[in-house]
Design a protein around this motif. Structure first.
Motif, PDB file in Angstrom:
ATOM      1  N   ARG A  24      81.029  91.463  21.728  1.00  0.00           N
ATOM      2  CA  ARG A  24      80.221  92.442  22.464  1.00  0.00           C
ATOM      3  C   ARG A  24      78.801  92.448  21.897  1.00  0.00           C
ATOM      4  O   ARG A  24      78.615  92.439  20.677  1.00  0.00           O
ATOM      5  CB  ARG A  24      80.824  93.835  22.321  1.00  0.00           C
ATOM      6  N   LEU A  43      72.967  90.254  30.557  1.00  0.00           N
ATOM      7  CA  LEU A  43      73.328  90.527  29.170  1.00  0.00           C
ATOM      8  C   LEU A  43      72.530  91.716  28.655  1.00  0.00           C
ATOM      9  O   LEU A  43      71.308  91.687  28.652  1.00  0.00           O
ATOM     10  CB  LEU A  43      73.039  89.329  28.273  1.00  0.00           C
ATOM     11  N   SER A  47      77.495  94.512  26.708  1.00  0.00           N
ATOM     12  CA  SER A  47      78.086  93.410  27.473  1.00  0.00           C
ATOM     13  C   SER A  47      79.091  92.660  26.605  1.00  0.00           C
ATOM     14  O   SER A  47      78.846  92.426  25.418  1.00  0.00           O
ATOM     15  CB  SER A  47      77.011  92.417  27.935  1.00  0.00           C
ATOM     16  N   GLU A  48      80.203  92.279  27.202  1.00  0.00           N
ATOM     17  CA  GLU A  48      81.210  91.482  26.507  1.00  0.00           C
ATOM     18  C   GLU A  48      81.154  90.062  27.037  1.00  0.00           C
ATOM     19  O   GLU A  48      81.095  89.855  28.249  1.00  0.00           O
ATOM     20  CB  GLU A  48      82.593  92.091  26.688  1.00  0.00           C
ATOM     21  N   VAL A  49      81.133  89.096  26.123  1.00  0.00           N
ATOM     22  CA  VAL A  49      81.004  87.693  26.500  1.00  0.00           C
ATOM     23  C   VAL A  49      82.013  86.842  25.756  1.00  0.00           C
ATOM     24  O   VAL A  49      82.511  87.229  24.702  1.00  0.00           O
ATOM     25  CB  VAL A  49      79.579  87.144  26.228  1.00  0.00           C
ATOM     26  N   VAL A  61      77.653  81.132  27.515  1.00  0.00           N
ATOM     27  CA  VAL A  61      78.614  82.226  27.477  1.00  0.00           C
ATOM     28  C   VAL A  61      79.034  82.601  28.886  1.00  0.00           C
ATOM     29  O   VAL A  61      78.293  82.393  29.844  1.00  0.00           O
ATOM     30  CB  VAL A  61      78.055  83.470  26.741  1.00  0.00           C
ATOM     31  N   SER A  63      80.141  85.854  31.178  1.00  0.00           N
ATOM     32  CA  SER A  63      80.084  87.309  31.213  1.00  0.00           C
ATOM     33  C   SER A  63      80.115  87.770  32.658  1.00  0.00           C
ATOM     34  O   SER A  63      79.270  87.356  33.456  1.00  0.00           O
ATOM     35  CB  SER A  63      78.807  87.815  30.536  1.00  0.00           C
ATOM     36  N   THR A  92      86.077  84.715  31.006  1.00  0.00           N
ATOM     37  CA  THR A  92      85.664  86.048  31.448  1.00  0.00           C
ATOM     38  C   THR A  92      85.134  85.987  32.844  1.00  0.00           C
ATOM     39  O   THR A  92      84.731  84.976  33.329  1.00  0.00           O
ATOM     40  CB  THR A  92      84.595  86.626  30.514  1.00  0.00           C
TER      41      THR A  92
END
Length: 92
Positions: A24, A43, A47-49, A61, A63, A92
Protein backbone atom coordinates in the motif's frame (compact mmCIF):
# COMPACT_ATOMS: atom_id res chain seq x y z
CA UNK A 1 12.15 -6.92 -0.89
CA UNK A 2 13.76 -10.07 0.43
CA UNK A 3 10.87 -12.54 0.71
CA UNK A 4 12.70 -14.51 3.41
CA UNK A 5 12.69 -11.52 5.76
CA UNK A 6 9.67 -9.51 4.54
CA UNK A 7 6.82 -9.26 7.01
CA UNK A 8 3.48 -7.53 6.84
CA UNK A 9 3.87 -3.89 7.80
CA UNK A 10 7.48 -3.47 6.61
CA UNK A 11 8.11 -0.09 4.97
CA UNK A 12 10.32 0.46 1.91
CA UNK A 13 10.44 2.40 -1.38
CA UNK A 14 8.48 0.93 -4.28
CA UNK A 15 11.67 0.14 -6.23
CA UNK A 16 12.77 -2.30 -3.49
CA UNK A 17 9.70 -4.54 -3.79
CA UNK A 18 9.93 -7.85 -5.66
CA UNK A 19 7.67 -9.28 -8.34
CA UNK A 20 4.51 -10.59 -6.68
CA UNK A 21 4.77 -8.31 -3.64
CA UNK A 22 1.53 -6.60 -2.62
CA UNK A 23 1.82 -3.24 -0.85
CA UNK A 24 0.00 0.00 0.00
CA UNK A 25 1.23 3.52 -0.84
CA UNK A 26 1.79 5.38 2.42
CA UNK A 27 3.70 8.44 1.19
CA UNK A 28 5.12 10.12 -1.91
CA UNK A 29 8.34 11.99 -1.23
CA UNK A 30 8.17 14.36 -4.16
CA UNK A 31 6.84 17.69 -5.25
CA UNK A 32 3.28 18.60 -6.12
CA UNK A 33 3.88 17.86 -9.81
CA UNK A 34 4.99 14.28 -9.11
CA UNK A 35 2.08 13.71 -6.73
CA UNK A 36 -0.39 15.02 -9.34
CA UNK A 37 1.13 12.85 -12.08
CA UNK A 38 0.87 9.73 -9.92
CA UNK A 39 -2.71 10.60 -8.95
CA UNK A 40 -3.51 10.95 -12.66
CA UNK A 41 -2.25 7.38 -13.11
CA UNK A 42 -4.43 6.20 -10.23
CA UNK A 43 -1.71 6.01 -7.56
CA UNK A 44 -2.25 7.95 -4.37
CA UNK A 45 -1.80 7.47 -0.64
CA UNK A 46 -3.79 4.37 0.30
CA UNK A 47 -3.63 2.74 -3.15
CA UNK A 48 -2.82 -0.97 -3.06
CA UNK A 49 -0.58 -2.34 -5.80
CA UNK A 50 1.09 -5.57 -6.82
CA UNK A 51 4.49 -5.56 -8.52
CA UNK A 52 4.03 -7.28 -11.89
CA UNK A 53 7.39 -6.73 -13.61
CA UNK A 54 10.77 -5.15 -12.95
CA UNK A 55 12.82 -3.22 -15.50
CA UNK A 56 16.18 -2.43 -13.93
CA UNK A 57 15.22 -0.40 -10.87
CA UNK A 58 11.89 0.64 -12.46
CA UNK A 59 8.72 -1.35 -11.87
CA UNK A 60 5.40 -2.16 -13.49
CA UNK A 61 2.59 -2.35 -10.95
CA UNK A 62 -1.02 -3.42 -11.15
CA UNK A 63 -3.61 -1.29 -9.39
CA UNK A 64 -7.37 -1.26 -9.86
CA UNK A 65 -7.17 -3.25 -13.09
CA UNK A 66 -4.53 -0.93 -14.58
CA UNK A 67 -0.84 -1.52 -15.27
CA UNK A 68 1.44 1.40 -14.50
CA UNK A 69 5.14 1.63 -15.43
CA UNK A 70 7.19 3.71 -13.00
CA UNK A 71 10.82 4.67 -13.51
CA UNK A 72 13.55 4.34 -10.90
CA UNK A 73 13.62 7.96 -9.69
CA UNK A 74 9.86 8.07 -9.12
CA UNK A 75 9.67 4.51 -7.72
CA UNK A 76 12.33 5.37 -5.15
CA UNK A 77 10.15 8.29 -3.97
CA UNK A 78 7.00 6.21 -3.44
CA UNK A 79 7.01 4.78 0.09
CA UNK A 80 5.14 1.51 0.53
CA UNK A 81 3.87 -0.65 3.40
CA UNK A 82 4.38 -4.32 2.53
CA UNK A 83 1.13 -6.32 2.81
CA UNK A 84 1.87 -9.82 1.49
CA UNK A 85 3.28 -11.95 -1.26
CA UNK A 86 0.55 -12.74 -3.79
CA UNK A 87 -0.21 -16.30 -4.82
CA UNK A 88 1.22 -17.15 -8.25
CA UNK A 89 -0.97 -16.05 -11.13
CA UNK A 90 -2.91 -13.55 -9.03
CA UNK A 91 -3.22 -9.99 -10.28
CA UNK A 92 -4.88 -6.85 -8.97
Amino acid sequence: MNKATATEGDICPLNELSIGDFARVIDVQGGRKMIRQLMGLGLKTGSEVMVLHRRGQGVVVGSGGNRIAIGESVASSVIMRFLCIAASGEET
